[in-house]
Design an enzyme around this catalytic site. Sequence first.
Site, PDB file in Angstrom:
ATOM      1  CG  ASP A 193      -2.207  -0.902   0.868  1.00 51.07           C
ATOM      2  OD1 ASP A 193      -2.228  -1.537  -0.207  1.00 51.07           O
ATOM      3  OD2 ASP A 193      -3.104  -0.975   1.732  1.00 51.07           O
ATOM      4  CG  ASN A 230      -5.722  -3.323  -0.240  1.00 54.14           C
ATOM      5  OD1 ASN A 230      -4.738  -3.356   0.511  1.00 54.14           O
ATOM      6  ND2 ASN A 230      -6.751  -2.549  -0.009  1.00 54.14           N
ATOM      7  CG  HIS A 315      -0.963  -5.493   1.884  1.00 54.88           C
ATOM      8  ND1 HIS A 315      -0.279  -4.393   2.380  1.00 54.88           N
ATOM      9  CD2 HIS A 315      -2.257  -5.111   1.815  1.00 54.88           C
ATOM     10  CE1 HIS A 315      -1.127  -3.400   2.588  1.00 54.88           C
ATOM     11  NE2 HIS A 315      -2.340  -3.806   2.259  1.00 54.88           N
ATOM     12  CG  HIS A 325      -8.428  -4.800   6.571  1.00 59.67           C
ATOM     13  ND1 HIS A 325      -9.233  -4.637   5.479  1.00 59.67           N
ATOM     14  CD2 HIS A 325      -7.761  -3.625   6.734  1.00 59.67           C
ATOM     15  CE1 HIS A 325      -9.052  -3.411   4.988  1.00 59.67           C
ATOM     16  NE2 HIS A 325      -8.183  -2.779   5.727  1.00 59.67           N
ATOM     17  CG  HIS A 352      -4.797  -5.138   4.532  1.00 61.70           C
ATOM     18  ND1 HIS A 352      -5.146  -4.249   3.536  1.00 61.70           N
ATOM     19  CD2 HIS A 352      -5.831  -6.033   4.619  1.00 61.70           C
ATOM     20  CE1 HIS A 352      -6.346  -4.602   3.043  1.00 61.70           C
ATOM     21  NE2 HIS A 352      -6.768  -5.670   3.680  1.00 61.70           N
ATOM     22  CG  HIS A 354      -4.581   1.632   7.975  1.00 63.26           C
ATOM     23  ND1 HIS A 354      -5.559   2.266   7.258  1.00 63.26           N
ATOM     24  CD2 HIS A 354      -3.879   0.887   7.089  1.00 63.26           C
ATOM     25  CE1 HIS A 354      -5.455   1.918   5.978  1.00 63.26           C
ATOM     26  NE2 HIS A 354      -4.448   1.083   5.853  1.00 63.26           N
TER      27      HIS A 354
HETATM   28 FE   LIG Z   1      -4.148  -2.652   2.433  1.00 62.58          FE
END
Ligand SMILES: [Fe+2]
Length: 462
Positions: A193, A230, A315, A325, A352, A354
């Site tokens: 990312d 992603n 990731h 997620h 991924h 945060h």
């Molecule tokens: Fe991500």
Amino acid sequence: MGTASGLLTVVLLVLLSIVGFCHGGVTSSYVRKAEASPDLPKEAFPPPPGFNAPEQVHITQGDSGGQGVIISWVTPLMWHPNFVTYWAAEGNHKNYKLIASAKITSYKYYTYTSGYIHHATIKGLEYDTKYFYEIGIGECARLFHFRTPPKVGPDVPYTFGIIGDLGQTSNSNETLEHYIANPTAQTMLFVGDLSYADDHPNHDNERWDTWGRFIEKSAAYQPWIWTAGNHELDYAPQLKEYTPFKPYMNRYHVPYRSSQSTSPLWYSIKRASAHIIVLSSYSAYGKYTPQYTWLQKELTRVNRAETPWLIVLLHSPWYNSNNYHYMEGESMRVTFESWFVESKVDIVFAGHVHAYERSERISNVRYNITDGLSTPIKDQSAPIYITIGDGGNVEGIADSFTDPQPSYSAFREASFGHAILAIKNRTHAHYTWHRNQDSNAVAADSLWIYNRHYFPVEELSH
Ligand SMILES: [Fe+2]
Ligand SMILES: *[C@@H]1O[C@H](CO)[C@@H](O)[C@H](O)[C@H]1NC(C)=O
Ligand SMILES: *[C@@H]1O[C@H](CO)[C@@H](O)[C@H](O)[C@H]1NC(C)=O
Ligand SMILES: *[C@@H]1O[C@H](CO)[C@@H](O)[C@H](O)[C@H]1NC(C)=O
């Protein structure tokens, strides 16, 4: 009496084992403000002065063992300059100038057309040597430098930085500035990312350019090892953009062929005493797929006598106790976790989510649809899983952890920051996590990590 004390011992042992593992680790009480900061205006990332000046300069490892570098840059208007001049700053060949020419790519995305994207691969450099490199000549020439790693070997100390999910906000800038001010790290392990261009209307690809200018202050001087997340997909049928990873793969080249990979999305490198495997959470990984068969072979090529440390970058985390997620990494975990345990992977870094989280050494490889065994258990052959998606992007912090904290989670905190992994020798590595609000000397989380091949002793967590 004997029976009673025996019973007491059993009860105590049961209680101890419950206390020892069933309680989760530490959820940090540190609370930072939750609101996301917007991406900095494009003007905050101006191009360098001069007509068609080379910009967005970044380097990565260019071969299997660290004697190669890929130097990349963009010229906005013309394909010149398409070469780089480089020379050693020390050693036998000091100041002996060589030239490497670049391959040039460019791409269109919706209404955007990229500049000329250059990638020059240099091989055969001396180990552990400072090099200067200059892109172009005359008024617009730009000078940078890097240091090659020492020759691959089992007791070579080396220090890596780790950042994920960086983006281009004021928080991102704080993370990167904080990292640069932490002078020990020699190479960045970036867990995916990058620019978050896709959060802008029509995936505004000028945000890929601003991001390239933003990271130059670090990425032109030390290699960044790339992992796709992603936000690198840029798959947008509504814009008639059907090719996944198009901007990312044009801009960020990696030495995938040196590790017999057939895709830049998964590959490996050896650097100092580490063997680093990069995987793609967003490419097929089921049985018989190219990524699956490559990883299966790749794990047999790992030689712990040469590179004691086995590190994986991907990731989407496999162990994540954040509500954001949650379980997205589960199918990849089910596919590959037993291999990681058999191969005694030392650490898996993911992004991924945060926030920051570090796991215990645990595995959950017993799953069998009829045996009912599917809980993570302590396992000294398993990796430590570290989620470090806390670079500070436009989407803000993931501040909703599951409650109670599960037993596999050793430490977690919803703050932005970066990590440092200082490998000392074949047995010891010192790991620290640095939140942006603290001075560099402060580690909000730290651990002596012991090598799984040479010293598989349980670490003293918190
Ligand atoms: Fe991500
Ligand atoms: C990032 O932070 C540094 C140090 O505070 C500052 O000098 C620089 O202007 C900032 N960059 C951007 C793009 O805001
Ligand atoms: C799954 O578990 C059942 C029950 O314990 C066992 O009989 C079976 O052999 C296991 N299957 C595999 C493939 O391990
Ligand atoms: C490896 O490094 C650790 C930490 O610096 C040190 O305590 C240990 O003695 C070293 N091992 C050897 C064999 O030098």
